[in-house]
Design an enzyme around this catalytic site. Sequence first.
Site, mmCIF file in Angstrom:
data_model
loop_
_atom_site.group_PDB
_atom_site.id
_atom_site.type_symbol
_atom_site.label_atom_id
_atom_site.label_comp_id
_atom_site.label_asym_id
_atom_site.label_seq_id
_atom_site.Cartn_x
_atom_site.Cartn_y
_atom_site.Cartn_z
ATOM 1 N N HIS A 67 0.870 -1.383 -0.039
ATOM 2 C CA HIS A 67 -0.137 -0.091 0.129
ATOM 3 C C HIS A 67 0.800 1.234 0.005
ATOM 4 C CE1 HIS A 67 -3.727 2.179 1.748
ATOM 5 N NE2 HIS A 67 -2.505 3.246 1.828
ATOM 6 N N GLU A 68 1.933 1.462 0.936
ATOM 7 C CA GLU A 68 2.774 2.483 0.953
ATOM 8 C C GLU A 68 3.601 2.541 -0.289
ATOM 9 O OE1 GLU A 68 1.994 4.691 3.029
ATOM 10 O OE2 GLU A 68 0.702 3.641 4.321
ATOM 11 N N HIS A 71 1.797 4.227 -2.945
ATOM 12 C CA HIS A 71 1.740 5.767 -2.774
ATOM 13 C C HIS A 71 3.180 6.315 -3.273
ATOM 14 C CE1 HIS A 71 -1.867 6.328 -0.644
ATOM 15 N NE2 HIS A 71 -1.517 5.603 0.510
HETATM 16 ZN ZN LIG Z 1 -2.344 5.143 2.230
#
Ligand SMILES: [Zn+2]
Length: 380
Positions: A67-68, A71
């Site tokens: 997830h990170e 980003h």
């Molecule tokens: Zn996030």
Amino acid sequence: MAASVRLGRIAGVMVGVNWSVLIIFVLIAWGLAAGQFPAAYPGNPRWTYLVAGIAAALVFLLGLLAHEISHAVVAKRNGLSVQEITLWLFGGVAKLQGEVSDPGAELRIAGVGPLVSLVIGLVFLGVAAVLNLAGQAGLLHGVFLWLGGINIAIAVFNVLPAAPLDGGRLLRAALWKWRGDRVRAAIVSARAGRVLGVVLIVIGLWRFALTGVFGALWLALIGWFLIGAAATEERQAQVGPALAGVHVGEVMSPDPDSAPPDMTVAEFIDRYLLGHRHSAFPLTADGRPVGLVTLDRVRRVPPERRDTTRLRDIACPPDQLAIASPQEPLDQLLPRLTTCADGRALIVADQRLVGILTPTDVSRAVANATLRGQATHRPA
Ligand SMILES: [Zn+2]
């Protein structure tokens, strides 16, 4: 939430782990291995629950990491620089530097994380469904089912429209696009973050009072964290534009007294500290900064060792100092200030020390800028 251990680079981004991530790892592995899995899938050997719990907790953390990283990758593609990704107590943080140029970039950077979590969740649920069809509805099916559910829960929680969650960034992007006022959009999404924090605390405490389940307190703890983070974002949103156009050279203290790095601590106390009112001294060699000594660092040297300890031994080293030029915009320097130098920066022109920026200089600049901002916004 600084990283305690650096794992290395993934997709060009430094990934670190703060020790507090162990708390979630243990809570999840233990909760699953000792509670949820034996209750839902009884009759297996005890060690299989332990393996299943540890594996599920590990894959859960890898999902957070994915997830990170998403980003970070999208942020880089949109012109931001990524300092580091850290996993910690409340999940992951991607430390981004720079400003997004338009609401679209903000939307892409914030949106990709929950999207990745959602896809991961759906893939795990798909695997669970296949296992179920194949007549394997046992513990392994349970692990995939849990991983699918938790990743979808992460996606849903993160799109709640409140800063500092991804949904808060999405809200900010939408308001920014709609009304054209980026600062106002950031303040609204930060206030939403505080409201969400209060709501989570109330729900958490209420459920804990009713059920006594520890997980309910966890919710309250997340709410408490959100309130703090949202308050910081609101302050930054208000101060950032006030400081726009202010350069480091305008607010620094020029020509600071500096000390030679080879001087002993005893000599330094006699000749510098007692005669000056400063609490930090840059060390220079041929006019170039080579470190910074603060009062705290001097105080930590025991009296019997002051004659033999040299300033360079106790100084904050150059690679941990924030160094800037007088022309640099102040708001770009602020995120680089380190605790090593107690929030100070050394200002250098043509490789020579020309000034020092102290926390007092910064707060004076903020106060002045805010006053100026109010004056210009007042209707004439
Ligand atoms: Zn996030």
